[in-house]
Design an enzyme around this catalytic site. Structure first.
Site, short mmCIF file in Angstrom:
data_model
loop_
_atom_site.label_atom_id
_atom_site.label_comp_id
_atom_site.label_asym_id
_atom_site.label_seq_id
_atom_site.Cartn_x
_atom_site.Cartn_y
_atom_site.Cartn_z
N LYS A 182 0.83 -1.22 0.00
CA LYS A 182 0.00 0.00 0.00
C LYS A 182 0.86 1.27 0.00
CE LYS A 182 -3.98 -2.22 2.24
NZ LYS A 182 -4.96 -2.15 3.37
N TYR B 267 -12.27 -1.59 -4.33
CA TYR B 267 -12.79 -1.77 -2.97
C TYR B 267 -14.32 -1.79 -2.92
CZ TYR B 267 -8.39 -1.65 -0.31
OH TYR B 267 -7.17 -1.95 0.26
N PHE C 248 -15.83 3.52 6.56
CA PHE C 248 -14.53 4.09 6.19
C PHE C 248 -14.24 3.97 4.70
CE2 PHE C 248 -14.07 -0.22 7.85
CZ PHE C 248 -13.48 -0.87 6.78
N ARG D 193 -2.14 -14.45 4.52
CA ARG D 193 -2.79 -13.67 5.58
C ARG D 193 -2.06 -13.83 6.92
NH1 ARG D 193 -7.18 -10.73 4.04
NH2 ARG D 193 -7.99 -10.62 6.15
N ASN E 291 -2.07 0.29 6.81
CA ASN E 291 -1.56 -1.00 7.29
C ASN E 291 -0.70 -1.76 6.29
OD1 ASN E 291 -3.62 -1.81 5.67
ND2 ASN E 291 -4.75 -2.96 7.21
N HIS F 157 -2.01 -5.39 1.47
CA HIS F 157 -3.30 -6.06 1.24
C HIS F 157 -3.04 -7.50 0.81
CE1 HIS F 157 -7.19 -7.07 -0.57
NE2 HIS F 157 -6.48 -7.56 -1.58
N GLU G 230 -9.30 -10.38 -7.94
CA GLU G 230 -8.31 -9.30 -7.81
C GLU G 230 -7.17 -9.47 -8.81
OE1 GLU G 230 -9.39 -8.41 -3.12
OE2 GLU G 230 -7.51 -9.43 -3.57
P1 GTP Z 1 -6.97 -5.97 3.23
O1 GTP Z 1 -5.95 -7.04 3.00
O2 GTP Z 1 -6.41 -4.58 2.99
O3 GTP Z 1 -8.28 -6.24 2.53
O4 GTP Z 1 -7.23 -5.99 4.81
P2 GTP Z 1 -8.09 -7.00 5.66
O5 GTP Z 1 -8.68 -8.06 4.79
O6 GTP Z 1 -7.22 -7.40 6.79
O7 GTP Z 1 -9.23 -6.05 6.21
P3 GTP Z 1 -10.67 -5.70 5.56
O8 GTP Z 1 -10.81 -6.32 4.21
O9 GTP Z 1 -11.69 -5.98 6.59
O10 GTP Z 1 -10.57 -4.13 5.40
C1 GTP Z 1 -9.96 -3.56 4.25
C2 GTP Z 1 -9.07 -2.41 4.67
O11 GTP Z 1 -9.90 -1.39 5.19
C3 GTP Z 1 -8.10 -2.72 5.78
O12 GTP Z 1 -6.87 -3.27 5.34
C4 GTP Z 1 -7.85 -1.36 6.38
O13 GTP Z 1 -6.83 -0.68 5.67
C5 GTP Z 1 -9.17 -0.66 6.18
N1 GTP Z 1 -9.91 -0.63 7.42
C6 GTP Z 1 -10.43 -1.68 8.11
N2 GTP Z 1 -11.05 -1.26 9.23
C7 GTP Z 1 -10.93 0.10 9.21
C8 GTP Z 1 -11.37 1.12 10.08
O14 GTP Z 1 -12.01 0.88 11.11
N3 GTP Z 1 -11.06 2.41 9.73
C9 GTP Z 1 -10.36 2.70 8.58
N4 GTP Z 1 -10.09 3.98 8.28
N5 GTP Z 1 -9.94 1.77 7.75
C10 GTP Z 1 -10.20 0.48 8.06
MG MG Z 2 -9.75 -7.66 3.00
#
Ligand code: GTP
Ligand code: MG
Length: 139
Positions: free
Chosen positions: A11, A51, A59, A87, A114, A117, A128
């Site tokens: 990212k 997304y 968010f 993961r 973070n 992805h 994807e």
């Molecule tokens: P990805 O690998 O990036 O998809 O992450 P993930 O699968 O661990 O998390 P998820 O798919 O649930 O959420 C996608 C992304 O949204 C996360 O990686 C975060 O960057 C962002 N995200 C998740 N929770 C929050 C939140 O509470 N606030 C904000 N600003 N961003 C969030």
């Molecule tokens: Mg995810």
């Protein structure tokens, strides 16, 4: 076990902090083989399409603005059990909860910045991969 594919993206926060090399080294040391890779910046409409599964989350706007805020490195990775193992290598979404030694424990600075992805199922991985690499040939 059969080798499978997953999709990952370094990212913009991690690219800006010069962590591309360190993250790729961790990925290779964890026995993933990089099958395709491209560095580019997503424009806002493309970020929203990538997304769109998160469109109803509070968010969503911030998430799309962040992912379009600078270059990313998108890649196809191959390994046995690729999705699940990747993961584990990433660590929890929130770096405060990420296990020691994971990519997010080392390089993420917050839940929204973070570092990396990774696809969450084989089905989303396929979607994807084609989002970024459809029509291109890779190994
Ligand atoms: P990805 O690998 O990036 O998809 O992450 P993930 O699968 O661990 O998390 P998820 O798919 O649930 O959420 C996608 C992304 O949204 C996360 O990686 C975060 O960057 C962002 N995200 C998740 N929770 C929050 C939140 O509470 N606030 C904000 N600003 N961003 C969030
Ligand atoms: Mg995810």
């Amino acid at each position: 076990m059969q080798r499978r594919l997953t999709f990952s993206m370094i990212k913009p926060d991690a690219v800006r902090a010069n962590h591309i090399g360190s993250i790729l080294a961790m990925i290779e040391q964890a026995d993933f083989s990089i099958q395709a890779m491209v560095m580019l910046q997503l424009n806002h409409p493309v970020a929203e399409r990538f997304y769109d599964i998160h469109v109803h989350r509070p968010f969503y706007k911030e998430l799309c603005a962040f992912i379009a805020s600078g270059p990313i490195v998108a890649m196809v990775l191959e390994k046995e059990n690729a999705v699940v193992d990747f993961r584990k290598l990433m660590g929890a979404t929130n770096p405060a909860e990420a296990a020691a030694g994971t990519i997010r424990a080392l390089f993420a600075t917050s839940i929204d910045h973070n570092a990396i992805h990774g696809s969450d199922t084989d089905t989303t991985a396929a979607g994807e991969i084609s989002f970024f690499f459809a029509g291109r040939e890779f190994v």
